[in-house]
Design an enzyme around this catalytic site. Structure first.
Site, short mmCIF file in Angstrom:
data_model
loop_
_atom_site.label_atom_id
_atom_site.label_comp_id
_atom_site.label_asym_id
_atom_site.label_seq_id
_atom_site.Cartn_x
_atom_site.Cartn_y
_atom_site.Cartn_z
N GLY A 126 0.80 -1.21 0.00
CA GLY A 126 0.00 0.00 0.00
C GLY A 126 0.84 1.27 0.00
N GLY B 256 4.47 1.16 -0.62
CA GLY B 256 5.79 1.00 -1.21
C GLY B 256 5.97 -0.31 -1.96
CE LYS C 27 5.80 -4.13 3.53
NZ LYS C 27 4.70 -4.08 4.54
CG ASP D 58 -5.05 -5.78 5.24
OD1 ASP D 58 -6.15 -6.01 4.68
OD2 ASP D 58 -4.10 -5.23 4.68
#
Length: 410
Positions: A134, A136, A152, A249
């Site tokens: 979301g 990177g 990340k 999530d």
């Protein structure tokens, strides 16, 4: 702890004796001089009462010593009780941390500098790009010790991105489980932040199911193993962590697979601990198609929200469909809405199973998995099972060699 307790008690006793000695020295036994005019007048004013100054001082001294002794003993007893209580609590905390985690304790993390990560990813070149998040991109990296990793890169473009980065680092530095992604390290620069994870060679479940291969590498038993691994990871968060963690999530793109298709839950940027998820405390977040209806409509977040999302993942594994499918430029269809009427119909269910695994499983097991999925995605959260119950339902459907209890007959 015991040595410290003994030392403290010795100090207290010595201080106490010193105070008694000081009191005695301050009020020495008085000689008995002739009564002063004041005492003479008091004696004449109160007939029958003999007022001796020396005797009165001795009585006061004795009373002072007795009261000081009593107070000192009470203080020492209270301190002993407090130290024993804290020692027991410390033992309990240690035992609890062996079975779960203590979110209040900080774990060890490797800190990488930017140049090391830049070198490990080949300058963050596109050929090493393995995923998109979301906030990177994710790159494949080879660290100095020849360890393969995933890096990340998060662009610090907003306060939200910074909060999610810090939240993920804080949580993953403290939790360790075979079905939770391992954090190798992190670093933060002015314009970018970086999180370094273990590399998961097979990518995400989303890519395996909905990418070019369309799930061809995932057999029925492999899919059940992935479901079981994911359930074990969620159970660890809900039942073993102290305080419990709600991921918020759970989705197929956040379930990563290693070279042996072992599944691990990733991306803890939105995760919250118990007690921090009141309606007014956090922003409504999640991914369309996985968000539980009560959370979407009322902002009510519980561990059953993760169970709902897991149910959607289970439907993806079962049916090979995305959680939300676009029917036209203005219309979308939820997988849950489409599948529910057919999941409970034994004549229809085998027809909607992912063609890749169609007719490769015992239909009794198929009906069992469908029943679990139906329960997980119930609109009313109280009707959904606990993740522990889901876990126990899946274990008998997974072969022993894949982590379950099912013994296959040849």
């Amino acid at each position: 702890m015991r040595k410290n307790l003994h030392l403290l008690l010795k100090v207290l006793v010595i201080q106490f004796l010193c105070s008694v000695y000081a009191c005695t020295a301050f009020y020495p036994p008085a000689s008995q001089p002739s009564p002063s005019p004041f005492y003479t007048s008091m004696a004449s004013f109160s007939p029958g009462i003999q007022m001796g100054r020396g005797q009165e001082q001795n009585k006061l001294l004795i009373a002072l010593i007795v009261s000081s002794s009593s107070l000192g003993l009470i203080v020492i007893c209270c301190l002993c009780f407090w130290f024993v209580y804290r020692s027991n609590q410390s033992t309990k905390t240690t035992k609890n941390s062996e079975s779960g985690i203590s979110i209040s304790k900080k774990g060890f993390m490797q800190s990488y500098d930017y140049k090391t990560l830049e070198k490990a990813t080949g300058g963050f070149k596109d050929s090493n790009l393995i995923g998109r998040g979301g906030f990177g991109l994710v790159y494949k990296a080879c660290l100095d010790n020849h360890t393969l990793a995933a890096v990340k890169k998060i662009e610090n473009v907003s306060q939200e991105a910074k909060r999610e980065f810090q939240n993920e680092v804080d949580l993953l530095s403290k939790i360790h489980h075979p079905n939770i992604i391992s954090l190798l390290g992190h670093t933060s620069e002015i314009s970018s932040s970086f999180i370094v994870y273990e590399l998961m060679e097979k990518g995400s479940l989303d890519a395996q199911l909905h990418g070019p291969s369309r799930g061809s590498a995932l057999t029925w038993h492999m899919r059940m193993k992935i479901a079981l691994d994911t359930a074990r990871g969620i159970e660890y968060l809900h039942e073993r962590c102290r305080p419990p963690v709600i991921h918020r999530d759970i989705k197929s793109s956040n379930i990563l697979l290693d070279s042996s298709f072992n599944a691990k839950i990733s991306d803890f940027g939105l995760a919250v601990t118990n007690g921090m998820h009141g309606k007014n405390n956090i922003k409504l977040s999640g991914t369309l198609g996985y968000v539980a209806p009560e959370y979407l409509l009322d902002g009510k977040l519980t561990d059953k929200s993760d169970v709902y999302a897991f149910g959607v993942v289970l439907l993806e594994l079962l049916l090979g469909r995305k959680p939300v499918e676009k029917l036209s430029s203005v219309q979308c269809q939820s997988l849950v809405t489409w599948a529910m009427p057919q999941l409970t119909d034994r004549s229809k269910l085998p027809k909607i199973v992912d063609p890749v695994i169609k007719d490769t499983m015992d239909h009794k097991h198929l009906y069992q998995v469908a029943a679990v999925a139906v329960l997980c995605v119930q609109p009313e959260p109280s009707y959904r099972p606990l993740i522990t119950d889901v876990l126990h339902s899946l274990v008998p459907l997974v072969p022993v060699e894949l982590g379950g209890t099912l013994r296959l007959t040849t």
